[in-house]
Design a protein around this motif. Structure first.
Motif, PDB file in Angstrom:
ATOM      1  N   LEU A   1      -6.195 -19.825  -3.488  1.00 26.40           N
ATOM      2  CA  LEU A   1      -6.913 -19.442  -4.716  1.00 26.40           C
ATOM      3  C   LEU A   1      -8.397 -19.769  -4.603  1.00 26.40           C
ATOM      4  CD1 LEU A   1      -4.187 -20.496  -7.311  1.00 26.40           C
ATOM      5  CD2 LEU A   1      -4.833 -18.162  -6.640  1.00 26.40           C
ATOM      6  N   LEU A   2      -8.716 -20.833  -3.874  1.00 28.40           N
ATOM      7  CA  LEU A   2     -10.130 -21.158  -3.634  1.00 28.40           C
ATOM      8  C   LEU A   2     -10.770 -20.081  -2.757  1.00 28.40           C
ATOM      9  CD1 LEU A   2     -12.082 -23.461  -4.318  1.00 28.40           C
ATOM     10  CD2 LEU A   2     -11.361 -24.626  -2.230  1.00 28.40           C
ATOM     11  N   ALA A   3     -10.051 -19.662  -1.714  1.00 30.28           N
ATOM     12  CA  ALA A   3     -10.596 -18.622  -0.833  1.00 30.28           C
ATOM     13  C   ALA A   3     -10.810 -17.316  -1.602  1.00 30.28           C
ATOM     14  CB  ALA A   3      -9.654 -18.403   0.356  1.00 30.28           C
TER      15      ALA A   3
ATOM     16  N   LEU B 160      -9.483 -19.454 -13.208  1.00 34.34           N
ATOM     17  CA  LEU B 160      -8.411 -20.043 -14.002  1.00 34.34           C
ATOM     18  C   LEU B 160      -8.803 -19.998 -15.476  1.00 34.34           C
ATOM     19  CD1 LEU B 160      -7.753 -21.002 -11.147  1.00 34.34           C
ATOM     20  CD2 LEU B 160      -7.301 -23.275 -12.040  1.00 34.34           C
ATOM     21  N   ARG B 161      -7.791 -19.905 -16.339  1.00 34.50           N
ATOM     22  CA  ARG B 161      -8.027 -19.948 -17.774  1.00 34.50           C
ATOM     23  C   ARG B 161      -7.165 -21.078 -18.314  1.00 34.50           C
ATOM     24  NH1 ARG B 161      -6.529 -16.787 -22.323  1.00 34.50           N
ATOM     25  NH2 ARG B 161      -4.668 -16.143 -21.172  1.00 34.50           N
ATOM     26  N   TRP B 162      -7.779 -22.027 -19.022  1.00 36.41           N
ATOM     27  CA  TRP B 162      -6.986 -23.137 -19.554  1.00 36.41           C
ATOM     28  C   TRP B 162      -7.456 -23.485 -20.959  1.00 36.41           C
ATOM     29  CZ3 TRP B 162     -10.800 -23.763 -15.866  1.00 36.41           C
ATOM     30  CH2 TRP B 162     -11.812 -24.710 -16.095  1.00 36.41           C
ATOM     31  N   ALA B 163      -6.563 -24.122 -21.711  1.00 33.27           N
ATOM     32  CA  ALA B 163      -6.870 -24.506 -23.091  1.00 33.27           C
ATOM     33  C   ALA B 163      -6.749 -26.017 -23.233  1.00 33.27           C
ATOM     34  CB  ALA B 163      -5.905 -23.824 -24.048  1.00 33.27           C
ATOM     35  N   ASP B 164      -7.632 -26.593 -24.033  1.00 35.86           N
ATOM     36  CA  ASP B 164      -7.520 -28.006 -24.385  1.00 35.86           C
ATOM     37  C   ASP B 164      -8.014 -28.151 -25.832  1.00 35.86           C
ATOM     38  OD1 ASP B 164     -10.298 -28.077 -24.301  1.00 35.86           O
ATOM     39  OD2 ASP B 164     -10.412 -29.053 -22.350  1.00 35.86           O
TER      40      ASP B 164
ATOM     41  N   ILE C 265     -11.283 -23.089  -9.210  1.00 37.71           N
ATOM     42  CA  ILE C 265     -10.455 -24.255  -8.878  1.00 37.71           C
ATOM     43  C   ILE C 265     -11.269 -25.549  -8.995  1.00 37.71           C
ATOM     44  CG2 ILE C 265      -9.375 -25.383  -6.867  1.00 37.71           C
ATOM     45  CD1 ILE C 265      -7.464 -23.418  -7.886  1.00 37.71           C
ATOM     46  N   ALA C 266     -12.514 -25.522  -8.495  1.00 35.74           N
ATOM     47  CA  ALA C 266     -13.349 -26.733  -8.521  1.00 35.74           C
ATOM     48  C   ALA C 266     -13.730 -27.090  -9.957  1.00 35.74           C
ATOM     49  CB  ALA C 266     -14.592 -26.530  -7.662  1.00 35.74           C
ATOM     50  N   ASP C 267     -14.049 -26.072 -10.790  1.00 35.86           N
ATOM     51  CA  ASP C 267     -14.399 -26.346 -12.197  1.00 35.86           C
ATOM     52  C   ASP C 267     -13.215 -26.964 -12.930  1.00 35.86           C
ATOM     53  OD1 ASP C 267     -16.878 -25.004 -11.829  1.00 35.86           O
ATOM     54  OD2 ASP C 267     -15.844 -23.086 -12.082  1.00 35.86           O
ATOM     55  N   PHE C 268     -12.027 -26.431 -12.616  1.00 31.64           N
ATOM     56  CA  PHE C 268     -10.818 -26.925 -13.271  1.00 31.64           C
ATOM     57  C   PHE C 268     -10.615 -28.398 -12.921  1.00 31.64           C
ATOM     58  CE2 PHE C 268      -6.096 -27.446 -13.024  1.00 31.64           C
ATOM     59  CZ  PHE C 268      -5.832 -27.358 -14.386  1.00 31.64           C
ATOM     60  N   ALA C 269     -10.787 -28.722 -11.630  1.00 30.77           N
ATOM     61  CA  ALA C 269     -10.628 -30.118 -11.209  1.00 30.77           C
ATOM     62  C   ALA C 269     -11.682 -30.988 -11.888  1.00 30.77           C
ATOM     63  CB  ALA C 269     -10.735 -30.220  -9.691  1.00 30.77           C
ATOM     64  N   ALA C 270     -12.922 -30.479 -11.951  1.00 31.02           N
ATOM     65  CA  ALA C 270     -14.005 -31.266 -12.550  1.00 31.02           C
ATOM     66  C   ALA C 270     -13.766 -31.503 -14.039  1.00 31.02           C
ATOM     67  CB  ALA C 270     -15.344 -30.549 -12.332  1.00 31.02           C
ATOM     68  N   SER C 271     -13.034 -30.581 -14.684  1.00 32.53           N
ATOM     69  CA  SER C 271     -12.772 -30.746 -16.122  1.00 32.53           C
ATOM     70  C   SER C 271     -11.685 -31.797 -16.374  1.00 32.53           C
ATOM     71  CB  SER C 271     -12.333 -29.408 -16.730  1.00 32.53           C
ATOM     72  OG  SER C 271     -10.976 -29.147 -16.395  1.00 32.53           O
ATOM     73  N   GLY C 272     -11.073 -32.292 -15.306  1.00 34.04           N
ATOM     74  CA  GLY C 272     -10.031 -33.308 -15.463  1.00 34.04           C
ATOM     75  C   GLY C 272      -8.678 -32.847 -14.965  1.00 34.04           C
TER      76      GLY C 272
END
Ligand SMILES: Cc1cc2nc3c(=O)[nH]c(=O)nc-3n(C[C@H](O)[C@H](O)[C@H](O)COP(=O)(O)OP(=O)(O)OC[C@H]3O[C@@H](n4cnc5c(N)ncnc54)[C@H](O)[C@@H]3O)c2cc1C
Ligand code: FES
Ligand code: FES
Lengths: 262, 173
Positions: A120-122, A127-131, A140-147
């Motif tokens: 998915l990084l390649a 990604l779409r996520w809700a909080d 992928i990197a933004d998602f990891a950085a968001s926690g």
């Protein structure tokens, strides 16, 4: 040891978002192939859980050259996608695990799990996520950085442009239950540019920018493979030593690029 | 929550995140699914959920509410063993027996789905199942026999020409 945590079973994505983000924040239960044993063995505490099995978040669709995969899509269905995602999903567990495990659960599982983060990084997947702060999109990197995975966060889906070509190679023992020590995914986009990512070359999935730059500059596969180690951050674990990871990364980059026809 | 286990309707009281393995073994006293690794890696806990093989240690109770679960106890009776159970006996496919329940259940799903006697296909279907006694050759032979529908007379298995016994000196006494 099993807690008496209540589990809600939403019947739509909107209900799932509401159920996960309300206080006290809920832990998401997708296929359960990682969460259930962790919970049984007392390795995670779950106050409240939300099961996605009825939330209709398992769709896979293609439109205008983009693929969108719902977070609850089982890995068995993902094996039918083109490289690099399909062969990577096929490489995870055996048929029984693939039927139950989901792509969202894989993306949310910490290393040494989460093999699909490499492809998915390649692919530059979004990604779409809700909080509790709303709905977010990012790589992928933004998602990891968001926690990343945490109570109160629900990964909704992942989308990517269907590449011109893709390849996936993995280093693991010949048994369905062994984890992948290293994998390399390569993608050629519509503009002809090649992107490459690896798992097992660094503590989490990483892009191999130096190798990409060699190819973009007209360099050979061998030169690109040799350059790949400059983006690695090799580490020791039970699957492989740092020294071994450094040695085999160029080999696997070379194989992935050969397979891509770079 | 409600389960139908081996054709018997059960109301279960375990909390919703309890693994199906623990529900079967601890609450319902059905002990054929084995607690091997309890983390999905060995296959010893495999049961059929609505006809599909599932690792019961990976399956939360709430996700199978209302489902039909079948364990080895539900496949056949000592007087009327299933085709796969007969084949396991005929081909000596069990040694200590710890993996056998999961193997038999997964093999039953394979045979019921019309699986062939092709060794590679059987290996693929049983790939998640470990035999600690490493009796894989016999297990593959048994599943292939069941897939072919071989006529098996398990009463004569012990004297079968296919099976050779080694007598340990002094063991007769
Ligand atoms: C035998 C075996 C072999 C395995 N082999 C591999 C392998 O080769 N490679 C590999 O990468 N993994 C492997 N795994 C690990 C794991 O099963 C997979 O990563 C799987 O994809 C996890 O998905 P799941 O749906 O079962 O997740 P779950 O167990 O349901 O969840 C895992 C984690 O992700 C969170 N989560 C799940 N979905 C979401 C969501 N939509 N939003 C927010 N959080 C979420 C959960 O809260 C939990 O923290 C293996 C597991 C087993 C049992
Ligand atoms: S006990 Fe379930 S797979 Fe080992
Ligand atoms: S017969 Fe002993 S584990 Fe398979």
């Amino acid at each position: 040891m099993t807690s008496t945590a209540a589990v809600s079973m939403p019947s739509s994505e909107a209900e799932a978002v509401a159920a996960v983000t309300e206080q006290p924040f809920a832990t998401v239960l997708a296929g359960g192939t990682l969460l259930v044993p962790q919970h049984t063995l007392g390795q995670v505490a779950v106050e409240r859980a939300v099961w996605l099995g009825r939330a209709e978040m398992d769709g896979i669709s293609r439109s205008n050259g983009r693929m969108t995969v719902g977070a609850a899509a089982p890995l068995a269905a993902c094996t039918r996608l083109d490289a690099p995602v399909g062969p990577c999903a096929a490489n995870i567990g055996d048929n029984e695990v693939k039927a139950q495990a989901t792509i969202g659960g894989n993306i949310c599982s910490p290393a040494p799990y989460g093999d699909l983060r490499g492809p998915l990084l390649a692919l530059g997947a979004v990604l779409r996520w809700a909080d509790p702060d709303g709905t977010h999109t990012g790589g992928i990197a933004d998602f990891a950085a968001s926690g990343g995975a945490r109570p109160g966060m629900l990964l909704l889906d992942v989308a990517f442009a269907v590449p011109e070509a893709g390849s996936f190679v993995a280093l693991r023992r010949h048994h369905t239950q062994s984890l992948t020590a290293m994998s390399v995914s390569a993608v050629r986009g519509a503009d002809g540019a090649v992107t490459i990512a690896a798992t097992g070359a660094a503590p989490d999935a990483c892009r191999l920018h130096a190798a990409e730059a060699v190819l973009a500059g007209g360099g050979s596969i061998a030169d690109a493979a040799a350059a790949s180690v400059s983006d690695a951050d090799p580490y020791d674990d039970a699957l492989a030593s740092a020294a071994y990871r450094s040695r085999v990364l160029p080999v696997y980059v070379g194989r992935a690029l050969e397979q891509l026809g770079a | 929550m409600e389960l139908t286990v081996n054709s018997v309707s059960c109301t279960v009281q375990s909390p919703p995140l309890t693994s199906l393995l623990n529900v079967l073994r601890e609450e319902l006293d059905i002990t054929s699914p084995k607690a091997g690794c309890e983390s999905g890696g060995c296959g010893a806990c495999t049961v059929l959920v609505d006809g599909q093989p599932r690792r019961s240690c990976l399956t939360a109770l709430c996700t199978v509410d209302g489902a039909a679960v079948v364990t080895v106890e539900g496949l056949g009776t000592p007087e009327d063993l299933s085709r796969v159970q007969q084949a396991f006996i005929h081909h000596y496919a069990a040694q200590c027996g710890f993996c056998s329940d999961g193997m038999v259940v997964a093999a039953t799903a394979y045979v019921n789905a019309g699986g062939s006697d092709d060794t590679d296909a059987i290996r693929e279907a049983l790939a998640g199942h470990f035999c600690r006694c490493t009796g894989y050759v016999k297990i593959l032979e048994a599943v292939a026999a069941a897939a072919r529908g071989d006529e098996l007379d398990i009463d004569s298995t012990a004297s079968s020409a296919n099976n050779t016994y080694v007598t340990i000196a002094g063991a007769e006494s």
